[in-house]
Scaffold this active site. Structure first.
Site, mmCIF file in Angstrom:
data_model
loop_
_atom_site.group_PDB
_atom_site.id
_atom_site.type_symbol
_atom_site.label_atom_id
_atom_site.label_comp_id
_atom_site.label_asym_id
_atom_site.label_seq_id
_atom_site.Cartn_x
_atom_site.Cartn_y
_atom_site.Cartn_z
ATOM 1 N N GLU A 73 23.651 9.469 -13.877
ATOM 2 C CA GLU A 73 24.031 9.378 -12.459
ATOM 3 C C GLU A 73 24.391 7.944 -12.080
ATOM 4 O O GLU A 73 23.610 7.017 -12.318
ATOM 5 C CB GLU A 73 22.862 9.868 -11.583
ATOM 6 C CG GLU A 73 23.221 9.917 -10.107
ATOM 7 C CD GLU A 73 22.098 10.479 -9.232
ATOM 8 O OE1 GLU A 73 21.315 11.337 -9.712
ATOM 9 O OE2 GLU A 73 21.993 10.044 -8.068
ATOM 10 N N LYS A 83 12.705 12.865 -5.747
ATOM 11 C CA LYS A 83 13.798 12.977 -6.735
ATOM 12 C C LYS A 83 14.370 11.591 -7.003
ATOM 13 O O LYS A 83 14.656 11.218 -8.144
ATOM 14 C CB LYS A 83 14.871 13.930 -6.204
ATOM 15 C CG LYS A 83 16.015 14.205 -7.165
ATOM 16 C CD LYS A 83 17.162 13.213 -7.073
ATOM 17 C CE LYS A 83 18.289 13.592 -8.004
ATOM 18 N NZ LYS A 83 19.299 12.550 -8.156
ATOM 19 N N ASP A 103 8.420 12.316 -22.798
ATOM 20 C CA ASP A 103 8.773 13.660 -22.360
ATOM 21 C C ASP A 103 8.946 13.670 -20.838
ATOM 22 O O ASP A 103 7.968 13.750 -20.095
ATOM 23 C CB ASP A 103 7.636 14.602 -22.807
ATOM 24 C CG ASP A 103 7.886 16.047 -22.441
ATOM 25 O OD1 ASP A 103 8.764 16.310 -21.613
ATOM 26 O OD2 ASP A 103 7.177 16.908 -22.980
ATOM 27 N N HIS A 117 26.766 4.194 -2.741
ATOM 28 C CA HIS A 117 26.840 5.307 -3.679
ATOM 29 C C HIS A 117 28.274 5.660 -4.024
ATOM 30 O O HIS A 117 28.637 5.801 -5.186
ATOM 31 C CB HIS A 117 26.157 6.504 -3.009
ATOM 32 C CG HIS A 117 25.493 7.416 -3.973
ATOM 33 N ND1 HIS A 117 26.004 8.627 -4.286
ATOM 34 C CD2 HIS A 117 24.363 7.274 -4.696
ATOM 35 C CE1 HIS A 117 25.216 9.223 -5.162
ATOM 36 N NE2 HIS A 117 24.211 8.408 -5.423
HETATM 37 C C1 MEV Z 1 20.119 10.415 -5.090
HETATM 38 O O1 MEV Z 1 20.144 10.727 -6.463
HETATM 39 C C2 MEV Z 1 18.731 10.001 -4.667
HETATM 40 C C3 MEV Z 1 18.535 9.794 -3.176
HETATM 41 O O2 MEV Z 1 18.942 10.965 -2.463
HETATM 42 C C4 MEV Z 1 17.070 9.528 -2.966
HETATM 43 C C5 MEV Z 1 16.620 9.515 -1.522
HETATM 44 O O3 MEV Z 1 17.278 10.162 -0.680
HETATM 45 O O4 MEV Z 1 15.580 8.879 -1.274
HETATM 46 C C6 MEV Z 1 19.372 8.658 -2.670
#
Ligand code: MEV
Length: 453
Positions: free
Chosen positions: A90, A285, A301, A398
């Site tokens: 990513e 995430k 792992d 991003h």
């Molecule tokens: C994107 O891979 C991860 C984010 O969405 C994490 C977050 O919103 O804290 C930018």
């Protein structure tokens, strides 16, 4: 079952040679497209020995699947500098880690501590009798579980680890006749899965024979049904903390933001992730973007680490943020507590050439040091995400990174990439705008007219 196309089913696929496997999938699933074989082979390593090594990591290997290995430099953790290897597909993740690392390097770095390092496994079994009698049996025979596994644990004990504790757990209020032997282990620098599972399977044998040969238990009490023996990937006692802190003014240096406003929004963001599972999932995430990338690069792992982290995030019954913040007396403090069972010996660590490289790059850390590094990267990642979310918004940074992916998909040359990047440097990068601008630049109406596609 009515299966339409019997050709698509095969018995003995694993027995086919690598070539045979490729030929079969190409014939049955890819319209006999011979170029598919060349494509798969083009991802083989040129050194046959290295390729063989990769072939043998898993079963039915036909080729390799690349993901990039990026580097996040400038991680200062407990006053030591690290260049952290991150394996991830990513865009923006490595950039965000690197940016946060540099930011905190200038503000004292990360302080990390391993709070405890205990791993857990269970023999799950069914037994039919009064719990008090089982407990009495267990107390009388407990030492047999240690004695009967002495050979298995000898090496680990020599390294300072082994079995820490063995307990009987009564779960019969949740499931009739269900009990556990719960064992705690110290596995030193190995993740320890094989060691733990071997001990557990031995415990099961000991349990069975001791129950059968016991001269107090009788009748159906002499029956035990072993349901299964397996380590738990939930390791709430194998836990690491990483934290950063600084005076609040230092958070906004070089910007026109107010420190108070920044802290207020940051605290609100963490609070939202504490109370709202929809946000907590995305929040965590983002943390695992960083953690998984290090876990993969170091040959650990990541499924186990993820599963454990998510269970821990739900430990009070609701899924919550793994990070915490406090702003007190003008000091901003941000931290993560996270369980993770990592190893630096055994498994892939010596076998996989890239994993070996990653360990060298990190200075061959032991398991505790690797836990500290990995948790710090997770914290850095989260800091970067929250800072963007509560200030500029996530898309600015991003999509700039995403621009490169779009241009690569379009087959843009290096000069074209620079040109388009320059055009978008002060604009919002929307997917369709990039496509339109690129097509316009190439003098075509739409993507299908691009020769490179
Ligand atoms: C994107 O891979 C991860 C984010 O969405 C994490 C977050 O919103 O804290 C930018």
């Amino acid at each position: 079952m009515n299966i339409q196309d019997n050709n698509k089913i095969i018995k003995g696929f694993s027995k086919l040679s690598k070539e045979g496997k490729m030929e079969w999938i190409v014939k049955e699933y890819l319209d006999n497209d011979a170029t598919a074989i060349d494509f798969l082979k083009s991802y083989w390593h040129e050194n046959a020995k290295v390729q063989k090594l990769h072939d043998e990591f898993i079963e039915n290997t036909i080729t390799n699947f690349y993901i990039p290995l990026g580097i996040a430099p400038n991680f200062v953790i407990n006053d030591k500098v690290y260049c952290v290897p991150m394996a991830i597909e990513e865009s923006s993740v490595v950039a965000a880690s690197a940016k946060s690392a540099t930011f905190w390097m200038e503000r004292g770095g990360f302080k990390a501590t391993v709070i405890s390092k205990i791993k857990i496994g269970h023999v799950h079994f069914a037994w039919y009798g009064k719990y008090e009698k089982l407990l009495d049996f267990f107390e009388r025979t407990k030492s047999k579980f240690y004695e009967g596994t002495e050979e298995l644990t000898a090496n680990m004990r020599a390294r300072g680890g082994g079995i820490l504790d063995i307990q009987l757990v009564n779960k019969s209020d949740l499931e009739p006749n269900y009990y556990q032997i719960l064992a705690k282990f110290e596995t030193c620098d190995s993740m320890g899965a094989n060691f733990i599972n071997s001990c557990l399977e031995e415990f099961a044998k000991i349990l069975k024979s001791e129950i059968q040969n016991d001269n107090i238990l009788e009748g159906k009490e002499k029956d035990v049904q072993i349901i299964m023996c397996i380590l738990s990937n939930y390791t709430p006692e194998c836990i690491v903390r990483s934290e950063v802190s600084c005076k609040i003014e230092r958070l906004v240096e070089g910007t026109d933001m107010s420190a108070e406003k920044f802290c207020e929004k940051f605290e609100q963001a963490i609070h939202v992730a504490m109370i709202e599972p929809y946000r907590a999932t995305t929040h965590n995430k983002g943390i695992f973007n960083g953690i998984d990338a290090v876990v993969i690069a170091t040959g650990n792992d990541f499924r186990a680490v993820e599963a454990c982290g998510h269970t821990y995030a739900s430990r009070d019954g609701q899924y919550r943020s793994l990070t915490n913040v406090s702003v007190k007396d003008g000091v901003f403090r941000f931290w993560i507590d996270i369980p993770m069972a990592l190893g630096t010996v055994g498994g892939l660590t010596k076998l996989h050439p890239m994993v070996n490289f990653a360990h060298k790059l990190l200075g061959n850390p032991d398991a505790e040091e690797l836990m500290k590094i990995t948790a710090s990267v997770g914290l850095a990642q989260n800091f970067g995400a929250i800072r963007s979310l509560v200030t500029t918004g996530i898309q600015k940074g991003h999509m700039k990174m995403h621009l490169l992916n779009i241009l690569n998909q379009l087959g843009a040359s290096e000069d074209e990439k620079l040109f388009v990047a320059d055009y978008f440097k002060d604009k919002v990068v929307a997917h369709k705008d990039v496509i339109n601008y690129y097509c316009q630049m190439k003098g075509v109406k739409n993507v299908s007219e691009l020769k490179s596609i």
